[in-house]
Design a protein around this motif. Structure first.
Motif, short mmCIF file in Angstrom:
data_model
loop_
_atom_site.label_atom_id
_atom_site.label_comp_id
_atom_site.label_asym_id
_atom_site.label_seq_id
_atom_site.Cartn_x
_atom_site.Cartn_y
_atom_site.Cartn_z
N GLU A 790 0.94 -1.15 0.01
CA GLU A 790 -0.06 -0.24 -0.06
C GLU A 790 0.85 1.18 -0.04
OE1 GLU A 790 -3.19 0.34 -0.04
OE2 GLU A 790 -3.82 -1.75 0.13
N GLU A 791 0.26 2.38 -0.79
CA GLU A 791 0.91 3.63 -0.84
C GLU A 791 0.65 4.45 0.49
OE1 GLU A 791 0.51 5.24 -4.66
OE2 GLU A 791 1.68 3.73 -5.63
N ASP A 792 -0.43 4.10 1.11
CA ASP A 792 -0.99 5.06 2.04
C ASP A 792 0.20 5.03 3.27
OD1 ASP A 792 -3.23 5.35 0.77
OD2 ASP A 792 -4.31 3.86 1.79
N GLY A 793 0.45 6.09 3.72
CA GLY A 793 1.35 6.38 5.01
C GLY A 793 2.88 6.40 4.52
N VAL A 794 3.15 6.18 3.06
CA VAL A 794 4.53 6.21 2.58
C VAL A 794 4.44 7.55 1.84
CG1 VAL A 794 5.90 5.33 0.90
CG2 VAL A 794 4.64 3.64 2.51
N TYR A 795 5.56 8.35 2.29
CA TYR A 795 5.97 9.70 1.60
C TYR A 795 6.48 9.41 0.08
CZ TYR A 795 8.06 13.90 -0.02
OH TYR A 795 8.49 15.12 -0.46
N ILE A 796 5.71 9.76 -0.91
CA ILE A 796 6.31 9.83 -2.28
C ILE A 796 6.31 10.93 -2.70
CG2 ILE A 796 5.69 8.84 -4.75
CD1 ILE A 796 4.07 6.57 -3.12
N PRO A 797 7.58 11.47 -3.12
CA PRO A 797 7.59 13.02 -3.66
C PRO A 797 6.91 13.35 -4.84
CG PRO A 797 9.82 11.79 -3.12
CD PRO A 797 8.69 10.76 -3.02
N PRO A 798 6.52 14.50 -4.93
CA PRO A 798 5.71 14.63 -6.38
C PRO A 798 6.77 14.56 -7.67
CG PRO A 798 6.11 16.74 -5.16
CD PRO A 798 6.50 15.39 -4.13
N ALA A 799 6.16 14.52 -8.72
CA ALA A 799 6.72 14.20 -10.02
C ALA A 799 7.76 15.28 -10.17
CB ALA A 799 6.15 13.90 -11.17
N TRP A 800 7.57 16.48 -10.06
CA TRP A 800 8.15 17.61 -10.40
C TRP A 800 9.73 17.86 -9.69
CZ3 TRP A 800 9.34 20.79 -6.44
CH2 TRP A 800 8.29 20.72 -5.43
N VAL A 801 9.71 16.78 -8.63
CA VAL A 801 11.00 17.06 -7.98
C VAL A 801 11.89 16.63 -8.54
CG1 VAL A 801 12.40 15.85 -5.82
CG2 VAL A 801 9.96 16.68 -5.52
N THR A 802 11.98 15.85 -9.58
CA THR A 802 13.00 15.34 -10.77
C THR A 802 12.45 15.95 -12.09
OG1 THR A 802 12.07 13.19 -10.50
CG2 THR A 802 14.21 13.35 -9.73
N PRO A 803 12.58 16.94 -12.32
CA PRO A 803 12.08 18.00 -13.52
C PRO A 803 11.88 16.84 -14.74
CG PRO A 803 13.49 19.22 -12.61
CD PRO A 803 13.80 17.80 -12.04
N THR A 804 12.61 16.17 -15.21
CA THR A 804 12.66 15.42 -16.36
C THR A 804 11.84 14.16 -16.39
OG1 THR A 804 14.73 14.27 -15.97
CG2 THR A 804 14.72 16.51 -17.36
N SER A 805 11.27 13.71 -15.30
CA SER A 805 10.53 12.66 -15.14
C SER A 805 9.72 12.00 -16.21
CB SER A 805 9.54 12.95 -13.78
OG SER A 805 10.34 12.88 -12.54
N GLY A 806 9.89 10.95 -16.54
CA GLY A 806 9.22 10.28 -17.60
C GLY A 806 8.47 9.11 -17.35
N SER A 807 7.81 8.40 -18.10
CA SER A 807 7.32 6.99 -17.93
C SER A 807 8.30 6.32 -17.25
CB SER A 807 6.34 6.66 -19.23
OG SER A 807 7.21 6.25 -20.12
N LEU A 808 7.80 5.32 -16.43
CA LEU A 808 8.89 4.20 -15.86
C LEU A 808 8.47 2.87 -16.39
CD1 LEU A 808 11.04 3.81 -13.64
CD2 LEU A 808 9.29 3.27 -12.09
N ASN A 809 9.36 2.15 -17.01
CA ASN A 809 8.93 0.82 -17.53
C ASN A 809 8.82 -0.14 -16.47
OD1 ASN A 809 9.55 1.70 -20.15
ND2 ASN A 809 11.78 1.30 -20.04
N GLN A 810 7.78 -0.28 -15.96
CA GLN A 810 6.92 -1.35 -15.00
C GLN A 810 6.33 -2.47 -15.63
OE1 GLN A 810 5.08 1.16 -12.72
NE2 GLN A 810 6.75 1.66 -11.13
N ALA A 811 6.22 -3.39 -15.05
CA ALA A 811 5.30 -4.63 -15.26
C ALA A 811 4.21 -3.90 -15.42
CB ALA A 811 5.45 -5.69 -14.26
N SER A 812 3.11 -4.76 -16.45
CA SER A 812 1.60 -4.23 -16.24
C SER A 812 1.09 -4.43 -14.92
CB SER A 812 1.06 -5.39 -17.23
OG SER A 812 -0.35 -5.02 -17.26
#
Length: 879
Positions: A790-812
């Motif tokens: 679960e992502e609840d309770g975990v700090y996940i920085p916003p995407a703009w923290v790394t300005p060039t964030s692109g799509s991540l190659n993840q499993a379906s």
């Protein structure tokens, strides 16, 4: 020249090992030791990070690069040519008050044995993630190895933040989705630029790090990545605002996010630590999140890291040396020392959980020497080099060792500390050390070494049997081999040197297996069970692994050989010219020996096996898929498989023990020779039923008796010489085979189970079918649907923290209750062995490195298509 000399002198002062240490354990010194490994998927930057660490710690005056082949730990010619790590390399690094015994490991799955061995002996690990790709296939593989060896302390380093597409947010999500840990703690945030305009334009880069724990900003020079400039550290204000920081441009978007990230770190720690919660609530400050002392936060971080309640996450760019200093600080402050995770005599961990983990004074038995050999290497000048980790006591050159695995005594000739490829002699290896012993003759990877005094005392107290068992540490199990090739000496004179070199190679690399049909010693997990052509096969973890092994044989041992393409052992069945009844042949073989005529008579009945008998021989490999019986239908053993000189061999618990008889043994040898080569295709024969009806001379042919009856029979006429009997049996069987005509070709098949993500299912099935396979089932097992944390309770920085964030190659994946769910399928199929020899490489490409498979031998199947028969003949060079 003077500059180089000064640098060497500085290194000597830093890394000189004091020789005046007593044999009594120095607990303070051990507390400052960190045995750590760098692990990751291939091309995640482990070796580059190692170079950055060596440069930051002043071990090297300038960092090497993988592209130029100038790195310290990748010193093998093959490593520098290919730009990959092939073998693990250890190097002690001095950083502040800590000594870091650093092990750089390979990332390629073909060299998983090196990672397996390193994971067994370290107390902490740094897992690198490519912040563009996130968690990849081998990331999960090395994480599983850490779990298997219960490595107690770990942290993650998000590397390559200077690349376009790098994303801290996507990397944290990837950790949760692939279930690495439910609570990753983001301990720092990257600064792409101190100029806010870079965040608007989305330009890549990283030139600073914000330490959310110590509330500091680290700033690196934005010039070349080989700059000698050290980073500067600037404390942030602890008055509830960061707006006034002179480092950032006005209105910088990161300033508002820093307090949110700091609060998330403190909240996550307080939830898991009552002591820190009490300290936080007792603070009399308007800004309690900033007033909490650093030492209390770090103390809690260390405690929760060692109990594996949290997973610290740091970030940076190893190529630009950004974040390396911060990583080294937290390695020393958070990861375990040998005293924190002391392994006992049984090889288990002793976790001391009284709040903070506290070391306990070892008992007398633990002060005695106990070490584990985690790697064995060969050096043409130094001989056998045994890499060891000292788990208790102190090893000196005068210590006489007892190998509890081989039950042999060993005496060291020299002790070394390895600085990558540079060995430096020392007088002793103390508790917690990782070093090298020269001169050990009987020690292999995974063996436990103890002092003879400890062994003698335990033997007296517990008895030899228990004493030997209790002094063994947990072994190192090599991964299962998945591919094989034939070993071809260039000439007859090269056969023995090649055999000796293979024996030495197996000692240095336990993941290599060598099988020979004559010894029938199959350790390849079933892949060579179909081989009966007498060739020597070498089995490894992948095509690249075997390629490196071949090169090592030539360069390190100087033998002349090559690896041939793996030849699948096809077979030929008996022809049906005479129907299912087969043929009966009564052969009289005549020769003249010393002017005297000699003859032998052999009568055989030969027919194809029926379906029931074919099912039986799947568990009966005495005659390579054939059955040989006497005139009463009793199974006879193959003399080549006899375990005793007289040929006695037990075939089945329901059959009597078979003993060699004067007439029977040469006849059986002749039958075995004839079955080895068909007169039609020159392939071995299979699925043939042979009954020996009569054997003897032409004037006194008698029924083939069981050996017991033959040995107790009354005196018989003069027996034919064994060579004549052998030739008669072979000639008779070949005659019967010719009369029956050419038979069908038989091809070895395997059962295969492939576990793959749902999105790759179609490609995997198509590949199996195109290779001649037959899919029988597609199941979703109970454990196949893997839900991320679960992502609840975990700090996940916003995407703009790394300005060039692109799509991540993840499993379906799909969103389900705040967690990402990855659906997996199990494909069960039968496939020809010939199409599966390189399947590990194919599956890796088809599934993005996320697939896994298992193989088992199914048996031989008839090749029904004429096209396939011609392909087999062309493959064998007979078409």
């Amino acid at each position: 020249m003077l500059r180089n000399w000064n640098a060497l002198a500085a290194i000597a002062r830093i890394y000189t090992i004091p020789t005046q240490c007593s044999r009594k354990l120095s607990f303070q010194a051990c507390h400052n030791v960190r045995n750590i490994a760098l692990l990751a998927h291939i091309d995640s930057g482990k070796t580059t990070l190692t170079e950055s660490i060596l440069f930051a710690s002043s071990f090297t005056s300038s960092p090497g690069t993988v592209d130029t082949g100038s790195t310290t730990t990748d010193f093998l010619p093959a490593e520098r040519e290919r730009g990959i790590t092939i073998q693990s390399a250890s190097i002690p690094v001095k950083w502040r008050n800590w000594t870091l015994n650093l092990i750089d490991t390979p990332g390629h799955v073909d060299f998983g044995m090196e990672v397996e061995a390193a994971s067994r002996v370290v107390d902490g690990a740094v897992l690198l993630l490519d912040s563009v790709e996130g968690v990849e296939g081998q990331t999960l593989g090395v994480w599983g190895q850490l779990n298997r060896h219960e490595v107690p302390t770990r942290m993650v380093f998000l590397n390559k933040l200077d690349r376009p597409g790098a994303s801290v947010r996507s990397s944290i999500k990837s950790i949760l989705a692939h279930r690495l840990h439910p609570c990753p703690i983001v301990m720092c945030l990257p600064i792409a630029s101190f100029d806010s305009s870079r965040y608007i334009s989305g330009e890549p880069g990283v030139c600073g790090i914000v330490d959310l724990v110590k509330w500091e900003v680290w700033k690196w020079s934005s010039t070349s990545n080989t700059s000698d400039a050290k980073p500067s550290c600037h404390p942030l204000l602890r008055e509830g605002t960061t707006e006034g920081s002179a480092l950032f441009s006005e209105g910088h978007p990161l300033l508002k996010e820093l307090m949110i990230a700091r609060e998330a770190v403190i909240d996550s720690l307080c939830v898991r630590s009552p002591d820190l919660m009490n300290s936080f609530l007792s603070l009399d400050s308007h800004y309690p999140y900033l007033a909490l002392p650093n030492n209390e936060i770090i103390k809690t971080l260390r405690q929760l890291t060692q109990s594996r309640d949290i997973l610290p996450v740091l970030c940076g760019s190893a190529l630009r040396h950004v974040g390396t200093d911060l990583l080294l600080d937290y390695i020393g402050e958070l990861l375990a020392s040998p005293l924190d995770t002391m392994r006992l005599e049984t090889g288990d961990y002793q976790i001391v959980s009284n709040g903070m983990q506290q070391p306990v004074t070892p008992s007398l038995s633990e002060v005695e020497l106990q070490a584990l050999a985690w790697k064995v290497a060969w050096d043409s000048q130094r001989g056998w080099m045994t890499f060891v980790r000292i788990y208790s006591g102190t090893l000196t050159r005068q210590t006489i060792l007892f190998n509890t695995s081989s039950l042999q005594r060993e005496r060291p000739s020299k002790l070394l500390l390895m600085y990558a490829s540079d060995p430096r002699p020392v007088e002793q290896l103390s508790f917690g050390s990782v070093g090298v012993i020269l001169g050990l003759k009987h020690t292999r990877t995974g063996d436990t070494l103890v002092s003879t005094t400890w062994q003698n005392r335990r033997s007296k107290r517990q008895g030899n049997e228990n004493g030997e068992h209790q002094t063994k540490l947990r072994n190192i199990t090599p991964p299962t081999a998945v591919i094989s090739a034939s070993v071809l000496p260039h000439s007859q004179s090269d056969v023995k040197p090649v055999q000796q070199a293979l024996e030495a190679l197996i000692r240095t690399d336990p993941s290599v297996r060598v099988t020979d049909e004559k010894s029938r010693n199959d350790e390849s997990g079933g892949l060579s069970a179909a081989s009966s052509d007498g060739q020597t096969l070498i089995h490894g973890l992948g095509a690249l692994h075997l390629e490196i092994v071949e090169r090592r044989l030539k360069e390190e041992w100087g033998v002349r050989c090559s690896f041939g393409k793996r030849q699948v052992s096809y077979r030929e069945a008996l022809g049906m010219a005479n129907g299912e009844e087969g043929d009966e042949v009564d052969e009289i073989f005549e020769r003249e020996i010393n002017g005297q005529p000699v003859n032998a008579a052999v009568k055989l009945h030969v027919r194809p096996l029926n379906a029931k008998e074919v099912d039986f021989i799947r568990g009966y490999n005495e005659w390579g898929g054939n059955v040989v019986v006497d005139h009463r239908g009793r199974l006879l053993s193959n003399p080549a498989n006899a375990g005793q000189p007289d040929g006695s061999h037990i075939i089945s618990s329901v059959l009597p023990t078979q003993s060699s008889a004067p007439l029977l043994t040469p006849v059986l040898q002749g039958i075995a020779n004839a079955l080895a080569t068909s007169p039609h295709s020159y392939l071995p024969l299979s699925h043939v039923h042979i009954q020996i009806l009569k054997i003897g001379s032409s004037s006194s042919a008698a029924p083939a008796q069981s050996p017991k009856a033959a040995s107790s029979a009354s005196s018989a006429p003069t027996l034919p010489p064994p060579a004549i009997l052998m030739a008669a049996a072979s000639h008779a069987l070949r005659t019967a085979i010719r009369r029956c005509g050419p038979g069908d070709f038989l091809e070895p098949f395997i059962q295969v189970k492939v576990n793959v993500a749902d999105e790759h299912l179609g490609k995997v099935i198509r590949d199996l079918i195109e290779g001649g396979g037959e899919v029988v089932d597609m199941a979703m097992g109970e454990q196949e649907a893997v839900a991320g944390y679960e992502e609840d309770g975990v700090y996940i920085p916003p995407a703009w923290v790394t300005p060039t964030s692109g799509s991540l190659n993840q499993a379906s994946s799909s969103e389900h209750g705040g967690a990402q769910v990855m659906l997996k399928r199990s494909v069960h199929a039968f496939a020809p062995l010939s199409s599966m020899l390189d399947y590990s490489t194919r599956l890796r490409a088809l599934s993005g490195g996320m697939g896994a498979f298992e193989m088992n031998v199914e048996g031989f199947r008839v090749v029904s298509h004429e096209t396939r028969k011609q392909e087999i003949l062309r493959e064998l060079g007979r078409a």
